[in-house]
Scaffold this active site. Structure first.
Site, PDB file in Angstrom:
ATOM      1  N   ARG A  17       0.912  -1.149  -0.157  1.00 50.33           N
ATOM      2  CA  ARG A  17      -0.151   0.049  -0.061  1.00 50.33           C
ATOM      3  C   ARG A  17       0.798   1.223  -0.069  1.00 50.33           C
ATOM      4  O   ARG A  17       1.101   1.827  -1.121  1.00 50.33           O
ATOM      5  CB  ARG A  17      -1.084   0.037   1.219  1.00 50.33           C
ATOM      6  N   CYS A 244       5.814   8.583   1.214  1.00 47.27           N
ATOM      7  CA  CYS A 244       6.038   9.879   1.101  1.00 47.27           C
ATOM      8  C   CYS A 244       7.500  10.619   0.711  1.00 47.27           C
ATOM      9  O   CYS A 244       8.078  11.289   1.591  1.00 47.27           O
ATOM     10  CB  CYS A 244       5.372  10.593   2.172  1.00 47.27           C
TER      11      CYS A 244
END
Ligand code: ZN
Length: 311
Positions: A17, A244
């Protein structure tokens, strides 16, 4: 060595994910299924496999339902999915029998939450409350994640009391596990100690999960600090995928193989087969067509002397 150091830890694999969503190229559904199945046989008891974000916003994860329907994994592996909103929850519940835990989330920082999901923190929490009731009514495990727990790129340090106040709200909603994300790698080992010592005291009976990023090279040191005050639940990503990577070019998640290698060498049991995790990371390299940068992929595990370069 601290007398609060656990002798064993859980590591949730978040690569499918948190990793895949940050890849610029789309990974095919069969490749995702093959990689998740490899991971599920590497000793993990927890894997985050999908996020039900709008497909036009995050095409990388648009095939969540197909992935969940397609994977064949051992019965004792808990699969978690990330649920951003009610629509996402509807999609997830269309494959309700294919996963075990659903995760809701907010950013502790008002500005980051606005930029990330375009809503105020308080508004997000009341939406989350409605979703939490539905998730629990389905008999699923409820997890909650608090992003920017250790600092925000827009607001700087986020007060500890604010983060733990949000965590208490999630505990009241029925979350049995709460993850604290260091979204842009702003934690340091001293603060990780202070943070988790306070969190463990304020949230008895709740499993607290540390999700550190290696943006500034302190990911493993932070994990070690959390371990020493008693944290026994961690999240990381095989091959150091994703998490990120902002600013561009920086790293995000800590690599599972590096985290597990550190813990195992310290005598802390992870349950993971390090060779199998590295094999999955190498397979991901082949799928992505680029070199992944975890230390253990390059150097091999400590006891894997066959691959060590001579000097
Ligand atoms: Zn991450």
């Amino acid at each position: 060595m601290s007398d609060r150091r656990p002798t064993s830890v859980h590591i949730r694999e978040v690569g499918p994910r948190d990793g895949f969503q940050n890849e610029p190229e789309l990974i095919s559904t069969p490749d995702k299924i093959r990689l998740i199945e490899m991971l599920s046989r590497a000793g993990y008891k927890r894997i985050e496999v999908a996020s039900f974000v709008r497909p036009d916003v995050l095409p990388q994860l648009a095939d969540g339902e197909e992935v969940l329907r397609g994977i064949r994994i051992p019965d004792d592996v808990e699969l978690m999915v990330l649920i951003p909103n009610t629509r996402g929850l509807d999609r997830a519940l269309s494959v309700r029998d294919r996963f075990h835990a659903a995760s809701i989330f907010v950013s502790a920082s008002e500005t980051h939450n606005q930029k990330n999901i375009n809503r105020a923190v308080e508004e997000t929490l009341s939406d989350n409350e409605v979703m939490a009731r539905r998730i629990l009514a389905e008999g699923l495990k409820l997890d909650a994640v608090i992003a920017t727990s250790f600092g925000c790129p827009y607001e700087g340090k986020v007060p500890l009391d604010r983060v733990l106040g949000i965590a208490e709200r999630y505990a009241e909603m029925g979350a049995t596990e709460i993850g604290f994300g260091d979204t842009t790698g702003m934690a340091n080992p001293g603060y990780a100690c202070e943070f988790f010592a306070a969190a463990l005291e304020r949230l008895p009976g709740i499993e607290l999960t540390a999700h550190f990023h290696n943006t500034r090279g302190q990911g493993l040191a932070n994990a070690y600090a959390a371990l020493e005050v008693g944290v026994d639940s961690f999240e990381s990503s095989f091959g150091e995928l994703g998490g990120c990577p902002v600013p561009a070019g920086s790293t995000g998640n800590i690599a599972t193989e590096d985290l597990a290698s550190m813990f195992e060498e310290m005598g802390v049991d992870t349950g993971l087969d390090l060779d199998a995790v590295i094999a999955a990371a190498r397979e991901a390299q082949a799928v992505l067509g680029r070199t992944l940068t975890s230390h253990s992929i390059i150097a091999g595990p400590v006891d894997w002397t066959g691959t060590l370069a001579s000097h």
